[in-house]
Design a protein around this motif. Structure first.
Motif, PDB file in Angstrom:
ATOM      1  N   UNK A 113      48.314  36.882  38.402  1.00  0.00           N
ATOM      2  CA  UNK A 113      46.130  36.169  37.770  1.00  0.00           C
ATOM      3  C   UNK A 113      46.137  35.153  37.766  1.00  0.00           C
ATOM      4  N   UNK A 114      47.599  33.954  37.418  1.00  0.00           N
ATOM      5  CA  UNK A 114      47.238  32.945  37.544  1.00  0.00           C
ATOM      6  C   UNK A 114      47.224  31.789  38.742  1.00  0.00           C
ATOM      7  N   UNK A 115      46.540  32.903  40.158  1.00  0.00           N
ATOM      8  CA  UNK A 115      45.421  31.929  40.292  1.00  0.00           C
ATOM      9  C   UNK A 115      44.483  31.639  41.000  1.00  0.00           C
ATOM     10  N   UNK A 116      44.414  29.973  40.958  1.00  0.00           N
ATOM     11  CA  UNK A 116      42.809  29.653  41.482  1.00  0.00           C
ATOM     12  C   UNK A 116      42.396  29.767  42.240  1.00  0.00           C
ATOM     13  N   UNK A 117      41.156  29.544  42.417  1.00  0.00           N
ATOM     14  CA  UNK A 117      40.433  29.664  44.069  1.00  0.00           C
ATOM     15  C   UNK A 117      41.509  28.305  44.947  1.00  0.00           C
ATOM     16  N   UNK A 126      48.263  33.914  45.682  1.00  0.00           N
ATOM     17  CA  UNK A 126      46.730  34.605  45.705  1.00  0.00           C
ATOM     18  C   UNK A 126      46.037  35.326  45.129  1.00  0.00           C
ATOM     19  N   UNK A 127      45.187  35.249  44.675  1.00  0.00           N
ATOM     20  CA  UNK A 127      44.873  36.366  42.998  1.00  0.00           C
ATOM     21  C   UNK A 127      43.977  37.623  43.813  1.00  0.00           C
ATOM     22  N   UNK A 128      45.227  38.855  43.796  1.00  0.00           N
ATOM     23  CA  UNK A 128      45.015  39.520  44.384  1.00  0.00           C
ATOM     24  C   UNK A 128      43.442  40.370  43.776  1.00  0.00           C
ATOM     25  N   UNK A 129      43.010  40.282  42.306  1.00  0.00           N
ATOM     26  CA  UNK A 129      42.525  41.459  42.072  1.00  0.00           C
ATOM     27  C   UNK A 129      40.914  40.183  42.528  1.00  0.00           C
ATOM     28  N   UNK A 130      40.985  39.191  42.451  1.00  0.00           N
ATOM     29  CA  UNK A 130      39.501  38.466  42.799  1.00  0.00           C
ATOM     30  C   UNK A 130      39.184  38.858  44.112  1.00  0.00           C
ATOM     31  N   UNK A 131      40.149  38.733  45.382  1.00  0.00           N
ATOM     32  CA  UNK A 131      40.461  39.003  46.733  1.00  0.00           C
ATOM     33  C   UNK A 131      39.517  40.519  47.454  1.00  0.00           C
ATOM     34  N   UNK A 132      40.678  41.399  46.297  1.00  0.00           N
ATOM     35  CA  UNK A 132      39.764  42.841  46.324  1.00  0.00           C
ATOM     36  C   UNK A 132      37.959  43.196  46.158  1.00  0.00           C
ATOM     37  N   UNK A 133      37.768  42.061  44.611  1.00  0.00           N
ATOM     38  CA  UNK A 133      36.428  42.407  44.510  1.00  0.00           C
ATOM     39  C   UNK A 133      35.519  42.054  45.335  1.00  0.00           C
ATOM     40  N   UNK A 134      36.295  40.710  45.746  1.00  0.00           N
ATOM     41  CA  UNK A 134      35.388  40.039  46.874  1.00  0.00           C
ATOM     42  C   UNK A 134      35.643  41.168  47.749  1.00  0.00           C
ATOM     43  N   UNK A 135      35.906  41.769  48.344  1.00  0.00           N
ATOM     44  CA  UNK A 135      35.860  42.873  49.976  1.00  0.00           C
ATOM     45  C   UNK A 135      35.059  43.337  49.303  1.00  0.00           C
ATOM     46  N   UNK A 152      50.989  39.750  29.517  1.00  0.00           N
ATOM     47  CA  UNK A 152      51.196  38.945  28.513  1.00  0.00           C
ATOM     48  C   UNK A 152      50.290  37.113  27.979  1.00  0.00           C
ATOM     49  N   UNK A 153      50.261  37.107  29.071  1.00  0.00           N
ATOM     50  CA  UNK A 153      49.864  35.842  30.105  1.00  0.00           C
ATOM     51  C   UNK A 153      48.348  36.090  29.976  1.00  0.00           C
ATOM     52  N   UNK A 154      47.938  34.430  29.777  1.00  0.00           N
ATOM     53  CA  UNK A 154      46.542  34.759  29.668  1.00  0.00           C
ATOM     54  C   UNK A 154      46.141  34.960  31.740  1.00  0.00           C
ATOM     55  N   UNK A 155      44.915  35.688  32.019  1.00  0.00           N
ATOM     56  CA  UNK A 155      44.968  35.553  32.911  1.00  0.00           C
ATOM     57  C   UNK A 155      43.798  35.046  33.664  1.00  0.00           C
ATOM     58  N   UNK A 156      44.385  33.638  32.899  1.00  0.00           N
ATOM     59  CA  UNK A 156      43.658  32.071  33.600  1.00  0.00           C
ATOM     60  C   UNK A 156      43.191  32.007  35.511  1.00  0.00           C
ATOM     61  N   UNK A 157      43.769  32.029  36.286  1.00  0.00           N
ATOM     62  CA  UNK A 157      43.382  31.917  37.290  1.00  0.00           C
ATOM     63  C   UNK A 157      42.150  33.394  37.243  1.00  0.00           C
ATOM     64  N   UNK A 158      41.872  34.490  37.199  1.00  0.00           N
ATOM     65  CA  UNK A 158      41.152  35.615  37.557  1.00  0.00           C
ATOM     66  C   UNK A 158      40.111  34.916  36.072  1.00  0.00           C
ATOM     67  N   UNK A 159      39.674  34.047  35.279  1.00  0.00           N
ATOM     68  CA  UNK A 159      38.657  33.903  34.112  1.00  0.00           C
ATOM     69  C   UNK A 159      38.075  32.502  35.145  1.00  0.00           C
ATOM     70  N   UNK A 160      38.581  31.854  35.574  1.00  0.00           N
ATOM     71  CA  UNK A 160      37.633  31.296  36.583  1.00  0.00           C
ATOM     72  C   UNK A 160      37.221  31.727  37.915  1.00  0.00           C
TER      73      UNK A 160
END
Length: 293
Positions: A113-117, A126-135, A152-160
């Motif tokens: 979740x720390x991978x940005x666009x 890679x942000x695996x969840x963002x990729x799956x949602x896009x697909x 335990x860490x904020x999903x900063x990439x996912x947020x963006x």
């Protein structure tokens, strides 16, 4: 029901590096006999291009990462690292398709979740969840998506990735003073003090799920990081194994009440006791099966 794993893939690490490669094989072994565990497929490049910036994807395939970019990622770049990241993202995509068909999809990896666009960070290429949602969007799924991030860490990439997207609700329950130092804005961020234990954590989760329910999600991705456990090298929270079990059961009851598809991805876990990391992750997947399969 089946799960996807990257247990067959590894990449070179310097001696003493804290990345827990051991847990991916360990969790797959712990679940053997409970359900079929398949090698995670490689994510199609076209799926990456639906989510990530094309110049970032092309650079990775052509040149990899510079030394500075590898330092930001926290891992030395290698072709083997890229290959494993492609399969980890492919596992989440395959699990999302399973969830649409059977109601539950399991990836014994992912949660990066720390991978940005346009860049890698924090062990996340890679942000695996963002990729799956896009697909899923490309394949015609137009429902509301909840990304429930309990690492335990904020999903900063996912947020963006999903800022400004009213069809995706990002919820991150994390350590307030933990990595990343600069937090991005999720739809709901709940920052917890260092040392938060079971009862305070579960109370905060209950309130967060009330907000999530109001969004009326039609698909849920659950980042089930176990770095919330006491003794984690990077987590700074203090849940017990029982507390993590109660967390997971609450999430699965929440999803069952919604009656929507769920994908579980692994997220972080860096406990000083490797056996505890594996046991906690494996229990999450067992509970998902017993609660929802």
């Amino acid at each position: 029901m089946r799960a996807y794993a990257t247990a067959h893939l590894a990449f070179p690490l310097p001696e003493g590096h804290p990345f827990p490669l051991y847990k991916y094989r360990g969790v797959a072994e712990a679940l053997k006999g409970l359900l079929p565990i398949l090698p995670a497929p490689e994510v199609p490049k076209e799926a990456l291009l639906l989510a990530h910036r094309p110049e970032y994807v092309e650079k990775l395939f052509a040149k990899g990462l510079s030394r500075e970019e590898s330092l930001r990622l926290g891992l030395p770049y290698s072709p083997a690292l890229l290959r494993r990241a492609l399969h980890a993202a492919g596992g989440t995509l395959a699990a999302a398709l399973d969830a649409l068909e059977w109601g539950l999809g399991l990836n014994l990896a992912g949660g990066t979740h720390h991978a940005f666009p346009d860049r890698a960070e924090g062990y996340s290429l890679f942000n695996d969840v963002a990729v799956a949602v896009a697909w899923l969007r490309r394949e015609g799924f137009s429902g509301r998506v909840l990304v429930l991030d309990l690492d335990a860490h904020q999903g900063n990439g996912t947020a963006v990735f999903f800022q400004g997207d009213p069809s995706v609700y990002t919820l991150s329950l994390h350590g307030a003073r933990n990595y990343p130092l600069k937090k991005e804005r999720s739809d709901l961020d709940v920052g917890l003090p260092d040392g938060t234990g079971d009862e305070a954590y579960l109370l905060a989760l209950e309130g967060a799920l009330e907000w999530a329910a109001a969004f009326r999600p039609e698909f849920v991705f659950y980042n089930a990081g176990v770095d919330v456990l006491q003794g984690d090298r990077f987590g700074r929270l203090a849940l017990s194994l029982v507390g993590v079990r109660r967390r997971d059961l609450r999430v699965f009851r929440f999803v069952k009440a919604l009656g929507v598809p769920l994908v579980v991805v692994m997220g972080g876990g860096y406990n000083r006791d490797p056996h505890l990391t594996v046991a906690a992750h494996a229990e999450t997947y067992r509970l998902a099966l017993s609660s929802l399969a």
